[in-house]
Design an enzyme around this catalytic site. Structure first.
Site, mmCIF file in Angstrom:
data_model
loop_
_atom_site.group_PDB
_atom_site.id
_atom_site.type_symbol
_atom_site.label_atom_id
_atom_site.label_comp_id
_atom_site.label_asym_id
_atom_site.label_seq_id
_atom_site.Cartn_x
_atom_site.Cartn_y
_atom_site.Cartn_z
ATOM 1 N N GLU A 1 0.815 -1.223 0.000
ATOM 2 C CA GLU A 1 0.000 0.000 0.000
ATOM 3 C C GLU A 1 0.847 1.270 0.000
ATOM 4 O OE1 GLU A 1 -3.060 2.175 3.114
ATOM 5 O OE2 GLU A 1 -2.923 -0.015 3.094
ATOM 6 N N ASP A 2 1.946 1.281 0.741
ATOM 7 C CA ASP A 2 2.688 2.525 0.976
ATOM 8 C C ASP A 2 4.047 2.605 0.298
ATOM 9 O OD1 ASP A 2 0.608 3.365 2.570
ATOM 10 O OD2 ASP A 2 1.506 2.648 4.423
#
Length: 750
Positions: free
Chosen positions: A102-103
């Site tokens: 996600e990051d």
């Protein structure tokens, strides 16, 4: 002003709950994590944890938490929480990697190639969806994705719960608006899910942390009340523990007797839900007895009942009949020493492990027994409701409706009933025979025409109780369908969605006609101009406001009961009134006397450039000396003085020429109207205490309104007159010192 209030709230909360505002403990390092996993899984695949840590540290390099710490401290803390719950190496590896996809630029395909399908599936299950692609529905769709993933592997939810728990512990570094939003979501979704899984240790901490963020003043009040009563309670508790230990020695049973800690959110909930006073709740002593076997549990129960008189109806045997989340224990309430009520829980050490760690305890056991390998679906037999949730989420297209349904589904208590063939059906408390029919099969629900409960014919809206045997009768007519009236009494999300779906797909035209007729009836009843309003574009505008495709969609929504006729009519009449209000009218000032010195009225306000002007202090914002003010020339009623931040000033901004300069110039005859709000935990005698304090400070009360919310909060508003604004601070401080009052402040909006 709002910013200062928010900062004050945060600073007070900072003192109340230090753990929320502290950085992650440094003990959460890799060596400690490995030791914890090895203790639970001595033959586990520990190298995968070390590889996952190296990848996570590399990918998160240069990223920092809002606390200023390196980002890797977060996945480490999440992994540590799961390790203490007893999860195995692959789940721990997924926890370390849960934010990389996600990051960072780490692709899911790359993760799959390096760590395998199992770890990749767990990481993907907790990865948020793109806000750009999904817009406002991103949060709901992310939760939906997690629900689908956890129905395949419950560890997805365990990772998400650990992730939310560590984030909650550091909410102090998050802006107040965001932390409040996350806390509300936690109480509505994640804490109930932890309860459903039986993980009491996570549920309790999530609830307390969310409670502290959402209601810091109430949290402080309850915390203060507990601190005041702790010494006396501990002394009494010790005497009860010694008595039970004496019984254990006589029975020659080895056991552990401890006092149950009081959860602040639990105390608050009992005050709200059960409507009880704090003293009644906190004086209720809680004891937990842990023994070696089920036989010992019942032996200890007999000894306790022989020593103290049990309260009728307060004994629960959750060992013979476990709760839905596999919780087992004996619960009894007795009249203890000095006639005080004592709650006692008796369970084995294994049952206690289950109560604290829930489904996670199952994973630890199964992984140990299978050398670290376990069927991902093995737990589903114990938690059948997961599959049920997964089914109905596929039937609920609207994201906000899905979230509302989920909140109800995971928060509702259950009853268990039987089909005539002995199949067990779980339904929410208050469910009816129609809910039962839809739980068996959709077509059976649609064609239901009657029902028997325990062999007796009953109405369809009959509420079912655990143990009931239910039989439904169906119509053979191929055109048979549900009744719209069923929506008024069904409780389950599945039944409600199926009934609405039937009307939406099969009876849209009929619903449109019903909606039109309902609106027309309501308009005739209220003597509204039917022909004129029905031909207006206003209905199309209301349909757009309520996010329906066209007017037909709005009529269908009314016919299906999704929107009330009254709310539609209110919006339509408001739009028509706004269109027809075209009167501009010349601005007229009241007659002026010959030029002379500007006069100050008893209102204490001076109008610049105009004398003998009637001046009134607006009642919508009740300004007092010291407040920034503006004047507004009204039609025929002089000058109305408002606070600069009054909402009505913004509404009047379309006529800037009618604003006039004013300033404070109070005299000894000036009197100002003030409105204050008192917020307190509800208790007997509260109102008399508040009015007594106001009287002692020579306050002339003009009006008072008092209400008690469903959450057991007493909200009181008082309007009074005063001549000196400095006096107000003394009054507020005096009221604030009243027992159970946690806030009092001046209200500047009506």
């Amino acid at each position: 002003m709002a910013d200062s209030q928010a900062s004050t709230q945060v600073s007070s909360l900072r003192r109340l709950v230090p753990r929320i505002f502290s950085r992650a403990p440094r003990v959460n390092d890799l060596d400690n994590l490995i030791r914890t996993v090895r203790a639970n899984h001595p033959r586990g695949d520990l190298p995968i944890i070390e590889r996952a840590y190296r990848v996570a540290r590399e990918k998160h390099e240069g990223q920092f938490r809002q606390s200023g710490e390196p980002y890797i401290t977060h996945p480490l803390a999440v992994a540590q929480i799961l390790a203490e719950l007893g999860l195995g190496p692959r789940a721990i590896a997924a926890a370390l990697l849960h934010d990389t996809v996600e990051d960072t630029g780490y692709a899911l395909t790359e993760l799959t190639a390096e760590f395998g399908d199992e770890v990749a599936m767990l990481v993907d299950g907790v990865t948020k969806l793109d806000k750009v692609k999904y817009g406002e529905s991103a949060q709901a769709e992310t939760v939906r994705k997690m629900i689908v993933a956890m129905s395949k592997d419950i560890r997805v939810l365990l990772i998400k719960l650990a992730d939310r728990l560590h984030n909650a512990r550091t909410w102090g570094f998050v802006p107040p608006e965001k932390s409040a939003r996350k806390a509300k979501e936690t109480l509505e979704i994640y804490a109930p899910l932890a309860h459903r899984l039986g993980i009491q240790t996570i549920k309790s901490e999530l609830e307390d942390l969310s409670f502290a963020v959402l209601h810091p003043k109430i949290y402080a009040e309850i915390n203060s009340l507990i601190a005041q009563r702790t010494p006396q309670r501990e002394k009494y508790l010790q005497s009860v523990v010694e008595s039970i230990n004496e019984d254990l020695r006589e029975l020659r049973i080895r056991g552990k007797v401890v006092g149950r800690p009081k959860q602040l959110y639990s105390v608050y909930q009992k005050m709200v839900v059960r409507g009880r006073e704090f003293d009644d709740i906190y004086d209720l002593i809680g004891i937990r007895v842990l023994v070696g076997s089920v036989r010992d549990c019942y032996a200890v129960l007999g000894a306790i009942h022989a020593r103290w008189t049990p309260l009728p109806g307060r004994f629960k045997d959750y060992i013979a009949t476990p709760k839905f989340n596999l919780y087992q224990s004996l619960h009894t309430t007795v009249i203890g020493p000095s006639g005080r009520t004592v709650e006692i829980q008796i369970r084995t050490h294994e049952m206690h492990q289950q109560a604290e760690f829930g489904v996670a305890a199952h994973w630890m056991y199964k992984e140990r027994m299978n050398g670290g390998k376990v069927d991902a679906r093995a737990t589903d037999a114990d938690m059948a409701w997961l599959a049920h949730i997964s089914d109905w989420q596929a039937e609920t297209a609207d994201p906000s409706e899905f979230l509302d349904s989920l909140r109800f589904e995971i928060g509702a208590k259950e009853v268990y009933v039987f089909t005539p063939k002995g199949r067990v059906i779980g339904l929410p408390t208050g469910a009816t025979t129609v809910d039962f029919a839809y739980a068996v099969h959709t077509e059976i629900g649609h064609r239901t025409m009657g029902a028997k409960v325990n062999g007796r014919l009953v109405p369809l809206e009959t509420e079912l109780k655990s143990g009931d045997v239910v039989e439904v009768f169906t119509s053979k007519n191929p055109d048979a369908g549900p009744s719209q009236d069923w929506l008024s009494f069904v409780k389950s999300t599945r039944a409600r969605n199926k009934i609405r779906g039937w009307f939406t797909k099969e009876r849209r035209e009929e619903a449109i006609e019903q909606g039109k007729e309902a609106i027309a009836r309501a308009m005739r009843k209220q003597n509204l101009p039917l022909q004129r309003l029905m031909n207006q574009e206003s209905f199309a505008e209301v349909a757009r406001q309520l996010r329906y495709e066209d007017v037909s969609g709005l009529y269908a929504a009314v016919g299906e009961g999704h929107v009330s006729t009254q709310s539609v009519l209110e919006k339509v009449t408001a739009l028509v009134a706004a269109d027809e209000d075209t009167s501009t009218g010349a601005i007229e000032l009241p007659g002026r006397a010959p030029a002379r010195e500007a006069r100050t009225s008893d209102s204490g306000v001076l109008v610049r450039g105009a004398s003998d002007i009637l001046v009134k202090l607006a009642r919508c914002c009740t300004p007092v000396p010291g407040d920034p003010i503006v004047g507004f020339v009204t039609r025929g009623s002089g000058v109305s003085v408002h606070r600069q931040d009054c909402v009505n000033v913004k509404a009047l901004g379309s006529d800037p020429e009618r604003f006039i300069e004013v300033e404070w110039a109070p005299t000894t005859k000036s009197v100002f109207r003030v409105q204050i709000q008192v917020e307190a935990l509800d208790r007997s005698g509260l109102l008399s205490d508040v009015t007594r304090v106001l009287s002692e400070h020579h306050v002339n009360i003009l009006s008072a309104t008092v209400s008690t919310t469903d959450e057991r909060l007493a909200l009181s508003r008082f309007v009074f007159e005063m001549g000196d604004s400095v006096h107000l601070d003394r009054v507020l401080n005096a009221v604030r010192r009243i027992d159970a009052v946690y806030d009092v402040y001046r209200v500047t909006t009506s």
